[in-house]
Motif scaffolding. Structure first.
Motif, PDB file in Angstrom:
ATOM      1  N   ILE A  63     -11.435  13.546  -7.007  1.00 42.32           N
ATOM      2  CA  ILE A  63     -10.024  13.935  -6.851  1.00 42.32           C
ATOM      3  C   ILE A  63      -9.303  13.763  -8.185  1.00 42.32           C
ATOM      4  O   ILE A  63      -9.394  12.716  -8.821  1.00 42.32           O
ATOM      5  N   VAL A  64      -8.570  14.778  -8.595  1.00 44.36           N
ATOM      6  CA  VAL A  64      -7.807  14.696  -9.841  1.00 44.36           C
ATOM      7  C   VAL A  64      -6.315  14.506  -9.591  1.00 44.36           C
ATOM      8  O   VAL A  64      -5.601  13.995 -10.452  1.00 44.36           O
ATOM      9  N   SER A  65      -5.848  14.903  -8.407  1.00 46.70           N
ATOM     10  CA  SER A  65      -4.439  14.680  -8.091  1.00 46.70           C
ATOM     11  C   SER A  65      -4.211  14.781  -6.588  1.00 46.70           C
ATOM     12  O   SER A  65      -4.999  15.385  -5.861  1.00 46.70           O
ATOM     13  N   VAL A 106      -6.263   6.624  -5.105  1.00 43.62           N
ATOM     14  CA  VAL A 106      -5.335   6.536  -3.976  1.00 43.62           C
ATOM     15  C   VAL A 106      -4.390   5.352  -4.156  1.00 43.62           C
ATOM     16  O   VAL A 106      -3.186   5.446  -3.869  1.00 43.62           O
ATOM     17  N   ALA A 107      -4.912   4.219  -4.649  1.00 46.79           N
ATOM     18  CA  ALA A 107      -4.044   3.068  -4.926  1.00 46.79           C
ATOM     19  C   ALA A 107      -3.002   3.425  -5.975  1.00 46.79           C
ATOM     20  O   ALA A 107      -1.833   3.019  -5.887  1.00 46.79           O
ATOM     21  N   LYS A 108      -3.405   4.205  -6.965  1.00 47.09           N
ATOM     22  CA  LYS A 108      -2.462   4.651  -7.998  1.00 47.09           C
ATOM     23  C   LYS A 108      -1.391   5.536  -7.380  1.00 47.09           C
ATOM     24  O   LYS A 108      -0.199   5.423  -7.724  1.00 47.09           O
ATOM     25  N   TYR A 109      -1.789   6.418  -6.466  1.00 44.03           N
ATOM     26  CA  TYR A 109      -0.827   7.289  -5.791  1.00 44.03           C
ATOM     27  C   TYR A 109       0.197   6.465  -5.004  1.00 44.03           C
ATOM     28  O   TYR A 109       1.392   6.798  -4.978  1.00 44.03           O
ATOM     29  N   LEU A 110      -0.260   5.378  -4.377  1.00 41.16           N
ATOM     30  CA  LEU A 110       0.644   4.521  -3.600  1.00 41.16           C
ATOM     31  C   LEU A 110       1.522   3.638  -4.485  1.00 41.16           C
ATOM     32  O   LEU A 110       2.458   3.009  -3.998  1.00 41.16           O
ATOM     33  N   GLY A 111       1.199   3.571  -5.763  1.00 43.46           N
ATOM     34  CA  GLY A 111       2.013   2.776  -6.680  1.00 43.46           C
ATOM     35  C   GLY A 111       1.569   1.341  -6.824  1.00 43.46           C
ATOM     36  O   GLY A 111       2.318   0.505  -7.361  1.00 43.46           O
ATOM     37  N   LEU A 112       0.347   1.008  -6.374  1.00 43.74           N
ATOM     38  CA  LEU A 112      -0.145  -0.357  -6.546  1.00 43.74           C
ATOM     39  C   LEU A 112      -0.366  -0.635  -8.024  1.00 43.74           C
ATOM     40  O   LEU A 112      -0.800   0.233  -8.779  1.00 43.74           O
ATOM     41  N   LYS A 113      -0.083  -1.859  -8.423  1.00 42.00           N
ATOM     42  CA  LYS A 113      -0.199  -2.224  -9.831  1.00 42.00           C
ATOM     43  C   LYS A 113      -1.655  -2.267 -10.281  1.00 42.00           C
ATOM     44  O   LYS A 113      -2.569  -2.438  -9.477  1.00 42.00           O
ATOM     45  N   THR A 153       0.177   1.017   2.575  1.00 39.61           N
ATOM     46  CA  THR A 153       0.173   2.311   3.261  1.00 39.61           C
ATOM     47  C   THR A 153       1.525   2.983   3.093  1.00 39.61           C
ATOM     48  O   THR A 153       2.553   2.311   2.930  1.00 39.61           O
ATOM     49  N   GLU A 154       1.519   4.302   3.108  1.00 39.57           N
ATOM     50  CA  GLU A 154       2.755   5.094   3.073  1.00 39.57           C
ATOM     51  C   GLU A 154       2.481   6.408   3.805  1.00 39.57           C
ATOM     52  O   GLU A 154       1.533   7.124   3.476  1.00 39.57           O
ATOM     53  N   ASP A 155       3.305   6.708   4.789  1.00 37.89           N
ATOM     54  CA  ASP A 155       3.116   7.917   5.599  1.00 37.89           C
ATOM     55  C   ASP A 155       1.708   7.908   6.210  1.00 37.89           C
ATOM     56  O   ASP A 155       1.388   7.029   6.990  1.00 37.89           O
ATOM     57  N   ASN A 156       0.875   8.869   5.811  1.00 39.11           N
ATOM     58  CA  ASN A 156      -0.479   8.988   6.374  1.00 39.11           C
ATOM     59  C   ASN A 156      -1.555   8.604   5.358  1.00 39.11           C
ATOM     60  O   ASN A 156      -2.677   9.102   5.395  1.00 39.11           O
ATOM     61  N   VAL A 157      -1.209   7.695   4.428  1.00 38.25           N
ATOM     62  CA  VAL A 157      -2.134   7.262   3.366  1.00 38.25           C
ATOM     63  C   VAL A 157      -2.253   5.744   3.392  1.00 38.25           C
ATOM     64  O   VAL A 157      -1.264   5.031   3.589  1.00 38.25           O
ATOM     65  N   CYS A 158      -3.483   5.240   3.165  1.00 35.00           N
ATOM     66  CA  CYS A 158      -3.665   3.791   3.032  1.00 35.00           C
ATOM     67  C   CYS A 158      -4.873   3.514   2.141  1.00 35.00           C
ATOM     68  O   CYS A 158      -5.637   4.425   1.792  1.00 35.00           O
ATOM     69  N   VAL A 159      -5.052   2.256   1.771  1.00 37.92           N
ATOM     70  CA  VAL A 159      -6.213   1.828   0.991  1.00 37.92           C
ATOM     71  C   VAL A 159      -6.931   0.709   1.730  1.00 37.92           C
ATOM     72  O   VAL A 159      -6.327  -0.016   2.531  1.00 37.92           O
ATOM     73  N   ALA A 160      -8.235   0.571   1.443  1.00 39.45           N
ATOM     74  CA  ALA A 160      -9.043  -0.481   2.058  1.00 39.45           C
ATOM     75  C   ALA A 160     -10.137  -0.890   1.082  1.00 39.45           C
ATOM     76  O   ALA A 160     -10.389  -0.205   0.083  1.00 39.45           O
TER      77      ALA A 160
END
Length: 404
Positions: free
Chosen positions: A129-131, A164-171, A287-294
């Motif tokens: 995934i690139v974006s 995906v973590a970057k998309y959610l804004g995790l540091k 998580t945000e909307d329909n996105v999460c990390v694990a």
């Protein structure tokens, strides 16, 4: 053409495969996007404690793995001077929620077992995934080959460099200042090491030996990076020489040094130990909307209490359970699918946030104590803290993530 998928999982590592299997057990299909051209199984071993075996039993693969891996009997911690700091029975010891169980599982066998339980079309390799973009209630995933996938649910199980973590804004992750190298030795006949977890601490280093199977023994060394040892990972030969010098200084047996000499090591000879700041997770958007990390994308941690893989398996069961409760209602014709998905992911985040913070903090604390070469800290470690560390190893895994 834009393909539409109900659930897209990014990453075919332990967390991604286990989450996909949990969903599959509930009758829910998903797609795993893996950036590599094949399944990656470097790292040799996972230390699997009670909590991990409960998760694997929930996924239906526990017994398939038990038959290939020896049951650990004792947890023994030594100092480099040879002094026994702690020696605990761990096989069958009864706790409030059942018996302790510890085995070191071969990484390639665990990942293959998970993969083989999934439908053949679950994993799509060479799919980086690139974006990520938002498209109404869906997520648009742009791949490196120019294709686009629409996802109703996006789950990031893509490790320490998670897109995906970057998309959610995790540091970004923090560097612990420590490095690790690992190896596995396959013997033609019986070996001399007792089943269990032997660990030697001192001089800023931590060495461990864990038999995996009847013929396989896993070992690791973690150390504080410095000018003195900065070039030891230039080659497998240099790395082995460095480990053996440490073992000689600790007066270890010839059998232990031979274990390292004869071992297989990966192309990546050593890795920096990084972690997600536990403070950053207090208010982070898991998580945000329909996105999460694990998995590591959520709670990357240093390996000092051996819980990285265990936590990923816990995540997979909890996440599959939360999502299946939401999606199975939709299959029956219920309205508000997007709201139920969002609620399910929030429920997952609520269940996993504090446990994630706890494992990262405990791992860093134990690592700081074990790797300190300060004479005063070494004295405190050997006189008082060894017992505390042993209790953390044994008590943290007494946890049940529940059934699917």
């Amino acid at each position: 053409m834009e393909a539409i998928e109900d659930i897209v999982i990014v990453g075919a590592g332990l967390a991604g495969l286990a989450t996909a299997l949990g969903l599959h057990r509930k009758g829910i299909k998903c797609l795993i996007l893996e950036a590599s051209p094949e399944l990656r199984a470097s790292g040799f071993g996972f230390t699997m404690w009670t909590n991990a075996w409960r998760a694997m039993d929930a996924l239906g693969i526990g017994d398939k793995l038990r038959e290939h891996h020896v049951l650990g009997e004792r947890l023994t911690i030594l100092s480099t001077s040879g002094k026994t700091l702690s020696d605990d029975l761990i096989s069958g010891v009864k706790g409030k929620s059942g018996s302790l169980e510890f085995r070191c599982v071969k990484r390639d066998l665990l990942l293959k077992t998970l993969k083989d339980e999934l439908p053949t079309d679950t994993i799509r390799y060479s799919s980086k995934i690139v974006s990520i973009e938002k498209d109404g209630n869906l997520k648009l995933l742009h791949l490196v080959d120019g294709s686009v996938i629409k996802a109703k649910v996006l789950i990031g199980c893509d490790g320490v460099n998670s897109v995906v973590a970057k998309y959610l804004g995790l540091k970004k992750l923090s560097y612990s200042g420590r490095m690790a190298t690992r190896g596995l030795t396959e013997y033609e006949s019986e070996y001399c090491f007792k089943p269990g977890f032997l660990q030697i601490n001192g001089g800023g280093q931590r060495f461990g030996i864990i038999p995996c199977s009847e013929k396989g023994v896993y070992w690791f060394l973690t150390w504080v990076a410095s000018e003195e040892n900065k070039n030891v990972d230039e080659s497998i030969e240099k790395m082995k020489d460095y480990v053996i010098r440490h073992l000689k200084n600790a007066n270890m047996s010839e059998e232990t040094m031979e274990l390292v000499k004869q071992s297989e090591m990966g192309n990546v000879v050593s890795t920096p130990l990084k972690y997600r700041s536990p403070f950053s997770l207090l208010f982070a958007k898991i998580t945000e909307d329909n996105v999460c990390v694990a998995g590591d994308a959520l709670h990357a941690t240093t390996p000092e209490i051996g819980q990285g893989g265990c936590m990923a398996l816990e995540d997979s069961v909890v996440l599959a359970r939360c999502l299946s409760e939401a999606l199975l209602v939709s299959k029956k014709g219920g309205d508000g699918e997007y709201e139920r998905i969002e609620g399910a992911l929030k429920k997952f985040a609520k269940e996993r946030r504090w446990r994630s913070i706890k494992v990262i903090a405990l791992s860093y604390f134990v690592g700081f104590i074990q790797h300190s070469a300060n004479p005063f800290m070494s004295f405190i470690r050997e006189r008082l803290l060894a017992r505390v560390i042993a209790n953390i190893y044994i008590n943290f895994p007494i946890f049940d993530c529940g059934k699917l």
